[in-house]
Design an enzyme around this catalytic site. Structure first.
Site, PDB file in Angstrom:
ATOM      1  N   GLU A 259       0.937  -1.308  -0.229  1.00  0.00           N
ATOM      2  CA  GLU A 259      -0.016  -0.133   0.178  1.00  0.00           C
ATOM      3  C   GLU A 259       0.857   1.178   0.041  1.00  0.00           C
ATOM      4  O   GLU A 259       1.927   1.330   0.676  1.00  0.00           O
ATOM      5  CB  GLU A 259      -0.801  -0.024   1.343  1.00  0.00           C
ATOM      6  N   LYS A 315      -9.482   2.237  -2.958  1.00  0.00           N
ATOM      7  CA  LYS A 315     -10.139   1.788  -1.637  1.00  0.00           C
ATOM      8  C   LYS A 315     -11.239   2.399  -1.143  1.00  0.00           C
ATOM      9  O   LYS A 315     -11.632   3.657  -1.327  1.00  0.00           O
ATOM     10  CB  LYS A 315      -9.074   2.119  -0.507  1.00  0.00           C
ATOM     11  N   CYS A 369      -5.547  -2.671   2.897  1.00  0.00           N
ATOM     12  CA  CYS A 369      -4.943  -2.839   4.451  1.00  0.00           C
ATOM     13  C   CYS A 369      -6.570  -2.965   5.388  1.00  0.00           C
ATOM     14  O   CYS A 369      -6.687  -4.296   5.439  1.00  0.00           O
ATOM     15  CB  CYS A 369      -4.798  -1.262   4.909  1.00  0.00           C
TER      16      CYS A 369
END
Length: 490
Positions: A259, A315, A369
């Site tokens: 990430e 995301k 994440c």
């Protein structure tokens, strides 16, 4: 006038707090799973006794969440001179907030039931429902579920049928038995339940997995320390690490970076994309920030061997106050911005779960994440991926408990879905995880390196993927109903 202090009540609350702390030893990094049902059995029994169940559950919840989520202070210590003063408040509020999810509904249920056995059953059932609720309300935070204590044991294989909430149901079922039965029958039934599930898990693990696929994946871990990650000079060092690790000998079919692997935006990456493609020597999946008009996104992008950008995933389940702040544009006018976002006033959310593909590799579901802690994001896609990818930056979580708990939850996603999972973490723990949740290869915390590993083949779709947490929820609701209905005939 001196007001007398209820010393007896205060001592009882200290005991309840200690029981919550002991229960939390079942979670990572401790992994003493037996501590959780035993301590929770004592806590449930104490809360089911005479008096208000709210205070024992609040104290026990503070102990549980205080220890299990102590890593929450770590982000504030990255720039301790600026944010360090917030760390104790973050821990206290997190522990209290989690404890209220135990104390409020469980105490209400206990109030509506009569007698210790029925009150205990009402409390235990409500704690299972509370674990489910925490995954949804206020955008959700299903961390430190009571079922997470089983992840390192064969019992975790039950999640292929029940999911994480089913594991919580097992934990609380064991915890309530001593309040429902005499000691000997309770111990015998508890051992039989654990033994049966343990044996079933071993039987599942004894079934050979399908042969690995032909795809060789290289997972790159640059070990970019969070307090240096965005420093321009150090960012250049970390970028060179990414290139060097990607270019090491070998012939991977796919290279994966973690990430926010680089400190520049996708729109500004044009001059270095050829160098990145050349170093990888294969399709590259990388975490990078990108801009679209006035909005910024935390994204995963595929880079083709010819240095052209392929698919983009943004995301969508963002960390509240970390990656975005409600009314962020307005609050930015007074200097309040998202804690972890490096661009703009915070990130914007992508459209939702998606499937990505890269040349020469099977289709996969990306999870950036925090998204990997939400099992519901694995269900409802139009097609089934062949593997899961978690790109993460656990440098925010320190090196004590946070990264280990995050890894454990990723392993649980593999079991629930029957899919292998690749974990690419900036500072660790990067891992290749098979569909049984076993870590085949890993890079520890604070290590710079790479993993070259064959991509495991997926298992057939699990029952949990068909029905989700509905059976566990239904059983919990039936138990709660039984605890309350029997009150009328008492």
């Amino acid at each position: 006038m001196r007001v007398p202090v209820p010393q007896g009540r205060l001592r009882r609350l200290w005991v309840d707090l200690a029981l919550g702390l002991i229960a939390a030893l079942g979670l990572q990094p401790f992994g003493i799973w037996i501590a959780t049902p035993v301590a929770l059995a004592l806590l449930v029994r104490r809360a089911a006794g005479p008096g208000n169940a709210f205070w024992p559950l609040l104290a026990g919840g503070v102990g549980w969440f205080g220890l299990s989520m102590v890593w929450i202070v770590e982000p504030f210590l990255v720039e301790a001179r600026i944010y360090g003063w917030m760390a104790p408040f973050a821990l206290v509020l997190t522990a209290l907030g989690g404890a209220l999810f135990w104390a409020v509904p469980a105490a209400l249920a206990a109030r509506l039931a009569t007698g210790v056995p029925r009150r205990a059953l009402a409390i235990a059932s409500t704690l299972v429902l509370s674990d489910w609720l925490r995954g949804w309300i206020f955008t959700g935070l299903p961390w430190s579920l009571t079922g997470h204590v089983w992840i390192d044991t064969p019992v975790a294989q039950t999640a292929a049928w029940t999911g994480a909430i089913g594991l919580s149901l097992i934990t609380l079922a064991l915890a309530v038995l001593p309040s429902l039965l005499r000691p000997l029958p309770a111990a015998a039934l508890g051992l039989a339940l654990i033994g049966g599930l343990w044996a079933a898990g071993l039987a599942r693990l004894a079934q050979p997995l399908p042969p690995d696929g032909p795809t060789i994946v290289r997972i790159v871990q640059p070990n970019a320390e969070q307090h240096l990650k965005w420093d321009p000079e150090w960012a250049a060092v970390f970028f060179q690490r990414l290139l060097a690790l990607s270019a090491q000998p070998g012939a991977p079919d796919l290279v994966i970076w973690p990430e926010t692997a680089v400190n520049f935006l996708l729109e500004d990456a044009g001059p270095v994309l050829p160098a990145m493609a050349q170093a990888a020597g294969a399709p590259l999946v990388m975490g990078i920030q990108r801009r679209e008009g006035s909005r910024f996104y935390n994204s995963l992008v595929t880079l083709n061997p010819d240095a052209t950008v392929g698919q983009i995933y943004d995301k969508f389940h963002l960390v509240p106050f970390g990656e975005y702040i409600p009314w962020g544009d307005a609050l930015a006018q007074v200097g309040i911005t998202a804690f972890a976002a490096q661009q703009g006033n915070g990130y914007s959310a992508g459209p939702g779960p998606a499937i990505m593909s890269a040349p020469g590799a099977p289709a996969f579901q990306p999870l950036i994440c925090y998204e990997a802690i939400f099992p519901q994001h694995l269900r409802g896609l139009d097609q089934r991926p062949e593997w899961l990818l978690q790109a993460t930056n656990d440098a925010w979580f320190g090196q004590f408990s946070g990264p280990y708990q995050h890894l454990a939850q990723a392993r649980l996603r593999a079991i629930e879905s029957g899919l292998p999972l690749i974990r690419a973490a900036n500072t660790g723990i990067s891992a290749m995880i098979d569909p049984y949740g076993h870590v085949r290869q890993s890079l520890g915390l604070g290590v710079e390196g790479k993993i070259d590993a064959a991509l495991p083949a997926p298992l057939p779709e699990t029952p949990w993927m068909w029905w989700g947490s509905a059976p566990a929820m239904l059983l919990s609701l039936l138990a709660l109903t039984a605890a309350l209905i029997r009150r009328k005939s008492a």
